[in-house]
Design a protein around this motif. Structure first.
Motif, short mmCIF file in Angstrom:
data_model
loop_
_atom_site.label_atom_id
_atom_site.label_comp_id
_atom_site.label_asym_id
_atom_site.label_seq_id
_atom_site.Cartn_x
_atom_site.Cartn_y
_atom_site.Cartn_z
N PRO A 82 0.82 -1.21 0.00
CA PRO A 82 0.00 0.00 0.00
C PRO A 82 0.86 1.26 0.00
O PRO A 82 2.02 1.24 0.39
CB PRO A 82 -0.79 -0.12 1.32
CG PRO A 82 -0.77 -1.57 1.65
CD PRO A 82 0.54 -2.09 1.15
N GLY A 83 0.26 2.37 -0.42
CA GLY A 83 0.98 3.64 -0.45
C GLY A 83 1.17 4.11 -1.88
O GLY A 83 0.55 3.63 -2.82
N ARG A 84 2.04 5.05 -2.05
CA ARG A 84 2.28 5.67 -3.35
C ARG A 84 3.77 5.68 -3.64
O ARG A 84 4.58 5.31 -2.78
CB ARG A 84 1.77 7.12 -3.35
CG ARG A 84 2.39 7.97 -2.23
CD ARG A 84 1.94 9.41 -2.30
NE ARG A 84 2.58 10.11 -3.40
CZ ARG A 84 3.41 11.14 -3.24
NH1 ARG A 84 3.70 11.61 -2.03
NH2 ARG A 84 3.95 11.73 -4.28
N MET A 85 4.13 6.07 -4.85
CA MET A 85 5.54 6.26 -5.17
C MET A 85 5.91 7.71 -4.91
O MET A 85 5.22 8.63 -5.34
CB MET A 85 5.83 5.90 -6.63
CG MET A 85 7.26 6.22 -7.05
SD MET A 85 7.72 5.52 -8.65
CE MET A 85 8.24 3.89 -8.14
N GLY A 86 6.99 7.91 -4.19
CA GLY A 86 7.47 9.25 -3.94
C GLY A 86 7.94 9.90 -5.23
O GLY A 86 8.29 9.22 -6.20
N PRO A 98 22.47 27.31 -8.28
CA PRO A 98 22.60 25.90 -7.87
C PRO A 98 21.41 25.07 -8.33
O PRO A 98 20.34 25.60 -8.64
CB PRO A 98 22.65 25.99 -6.35
CG PRO A 98 21.87 27.23 -6.02
CD PRO A 98 22.17 28.19 -7.14
N SER A 99 21.63 23.76 -8.35
CA SER A 99 20.52 22.85 -8.63
C SER A 99 19.50 22.93 -7.50
O SER A 99 19.84 23.29 -6.36
CB SER A 99 21.04 21.41 -8.76
OG SER A 99 21.91 21.29 -9.85
N GLN A 100 18.27 22.57 -7.82
CA GLN A 100 17.22 22.58 -6.82
C GLN A 100 16.44 21.27 -6.88
O GLN A 100 16.08 20.80 -7.95
CB GLN A 100 16.26 23.76 -7.07
CG GLN A 100 15.13 23.83 -6.06
CD GLN A 100 14.16 24.96 -6.33
OE1 GLN A 100 13.29 25.22 -5.52
NE2 GLN A 100 14.28 25.63 -7.47
N VAL A 101 16.21 20.67 -5.71
CA VAL A 101 15.41 19.45 -5.62
C VAL A 101 14.23 19.71 -4.69
O VAL A 101 14.40 20.24 -3.59
CB VAL A 101 16.24 18.26 -5.09
CG1 VAL A 101 15.36 17.05 -4.85
CG2 VAL A 101 17.37 17.91 -6.06
N VAL A 102 13.03 19.35 -5.14
CA VAL A 102 11.82 19.47 -4.33
C VAL A 102 11.26 18.07 -4.15
O VAL A 102 10.98 17.37 -5.13
CB VAL A 102 10.77 20.37 -5.02
CG1 VAL A 102 9.50 20.44 -4.16
CG2 VAL A 102 11.33 21.77 -5.26
N TYR A 103 11.11 17.64 -2.88
CA TYR A 103 10.61 16.30 -2.58
C TYR A 103 9.10 16.30 -2.37
O TYR A 103 8.54 17.22 -1.77
CB TYR A 103 11.26 15.75 -1.31
CG TYR A 103 12.72 15.42 -1.45
CD1 TYR A 103 13.15 14.38 -2.27
CD2 TYR A 103 13.69 16.13 -0.74
CE1 TYR A 103 14.49 14.07 -2.39
CE2 TYR A 103 15.03 15.83 -0.85
CZ TYR A 103 15.43 14.80 -1.68
OH TYR A 103 16.76 14.49 -1.79
N ASP A 104 8.46 15.25 -2.85
CA ASP A 104 7.04 14.99 -2.60
C ASP A 104 6.94 13.48 -2.35
O ASP A 104 6.60 12.72 -3.24
CB ASP A 104 6.19 15.43 -3.80
CG ASP A 104 4.73 15.04 -3.65
OD1 ASP A 104 4.29 14.82 -2.50
OD2 ASP A 104 4.04 14.92 -4.67
N ARG A 105 7.29 13.07 -1.14
CA ARG A 105 7.42 11.64 -0.88
C ARG A 105 6.63 11.16 0.34
O ARG A 105 6.67 9.98 0.69
CB ARG A 105 8.89 11.27 -0.72
CG ARG A 105 9.57 11.91 0.46
CD ARG A 105 11.08 11.99 0.32
NE ARG A 105 11.76 10.75 0.09
CZ ARG A 105 13.08 10.65 -0.14
NH1 ARG A 105 13.82 11.76 -0.21
NH2 ARG A 105 13.66 9.49 -0.33
N GLU A 106 5.89 12.05 1.00
CA GLU A 106 5.12 11.64 2.17
C GLU A 106 4.05 10.62 1.77
O GLU A 106 3.37 10.79 0.76
CB GLU A 106 4.46 12.86 2.81
CG GLU A 106 3.83 12.56 4.16
CD GLU A 106 3.35 13.81 4.89
OE1 GLU A 106 2.63 13.68 5.88
OE2 GLU A 106 3.70 14.93 4.44
N GLY A 107 3.91 9.58 2.57
CA GLY A 107 2.93 8.54 2.28
C GLY A 107 3.39 7.51 1.28
O GLY A 107 2.60 6.67 0.82
N SER A 108 4.67 7.53 0.94
CA SER A 108 5.19 6.53 -0.01
C SER A 108 5.15 5.14 0.64
O SER A 108 5.12 5.00 1.87
CB SER A 108 6.62 6.87 -0.43
OG SER A 108 7.50 6.77 0.67
#
Length: 308
Positions: A82-86, A98-108
């Motif tokens: 169960p869950g999702r892919m981050g 600089p490079s920028q990374v934005v995470y969307d991984r809650e509930g993975s």
């Protein structure tokens, strides 16, 4: 030798070229994650390697599995749960931006997994080397529990354990600090990979700053690695990466290795016109694992890892 890496793999959405995120309506979709990157590199070197994670059983999760198989990574130990892919969004830096990374991984899937979600007896069957990073225990309390369990179960079976400390300050959000968790993982490891900040933030070990007037003081890295080996007598090797970021496009790159008997410092590379900086440390980790298995000389293993 059969190798297993364990951690989270995410959907990677990148802006084209050096554009800003959403400057263009198009985003390039691929997959990536520290431990999966290591597995792919090792497969590219011709080694027998599997990747263990938890993924949603949907079109995205199945596409990820197919992508790993394409590179020759064994996915038979992967678990649909169960869950999702981050997701992480990447904007490549250019020159002084600089490079920028934005995470969307809650509930993975891996972040909400139950402590008994993985059958370690089956996962470790035939495995001789196990690799993990400090990213996985930083994701959530559930992932932390699985991470600690994984290295304990590996050592119980006499499996060599490597860990890239990979401190990520933006991930430790669930009430624990890296320094509360990582020592327990490092106590089970044979080989660790780190940089100066990793040693400070993950293990609470520091020496006088290794940077002196904008240059790297290699002797300070020897003192730092000696301190880590003294604090963790179970360790056989610590490798420390030395990255000098002159701009988003130009990095100086070298590394050192301490095996308790000798201290080695690799040649230094000046890397210009960087194509994709993300995963550079993972390529080093894979190169080191390959080098330690292929060469009888730790200095040669370090040289291969640095070049990788």
């Amino acid at each position: 030798m059969k190798i297993l890496t364990f951690g989270e793999i995410m959907l990677r959405l990148k802006s084209p070229g050096f554009e800003r995120l959403f400057q263009n309506a198009i985003l390039e979709a691929t997959f990536g994650g520290g431990e999966a990157n290591v597995a792919v590199s090792l497969a590219n070197y011709g080694l027998d390697v599997g990747f263990l994670t938890l993924l949603p059983n949907n079109a995205i999760g199945r596409a990820c599995v197919a992508e790993l198989r394409k590179f020759g990574v064994d996915t038979s130990r992967l678990i649909f749960a169960p869950g999702r892919m981050g997701i992480y969004f990447l904007e490549s830096g250019a020159n002084q931006r600089p490079s920028q990374v934005v995470y969307d991984r809650e509930g993975s899937s891996i972040s909400i997994a139950e402590p008994n979600a993985i059958n370690w007896e089956e996962s470790f069957r035939g495995i001789e080397w196990f690799h993990i990073t400090g990213i996985t225990p930083a994701i959530s309390e559930s992932a932390m529990t699985l991470s600690i369990k994984s290295v304990r179960e590996a050592k119980k079976r006499g499996i060599t354990v490597s860990c890239d400390l990979n401190y990520r300050k933006n991930l430790w959000k669930y009430g624990k600090k890296a320094e509360d968790v990582m020592p327990e993982i490092v106590e089970q490891a044979d080989v660790i990979i780190a940089n100066e900040e990793d040693c400070q933030k993950s293990l609470g070990i520091e020496v006088e700053s290794c940077f002196n007037a904008q240059t790297l003081d290699v002797e300070k890295y020897k003192a730092l690695s000696d301190a880590v080996l003294h604090a963790y007598p179970n360790l056989k090797i610590i490798a420390i990466t030395l990255r000098e970021s002159q701009s988003a496009d130009v990095n100086g790159w070298s590394a050192c290795l301490n095996d308790g008997k000798s201290f080695y410092h690799s040649r230094k590379y000046l890397i210009s016109d960087i194509v994709d900086r993300v995963g550079g440390g993972d390529s080093f980790a894979a190169g080191l694992i390959y080098g330690l298995q292929t060469y009888h000389d730790n200095e040669q293993a370090l040289a291969f890892a640095t070049a990788a």
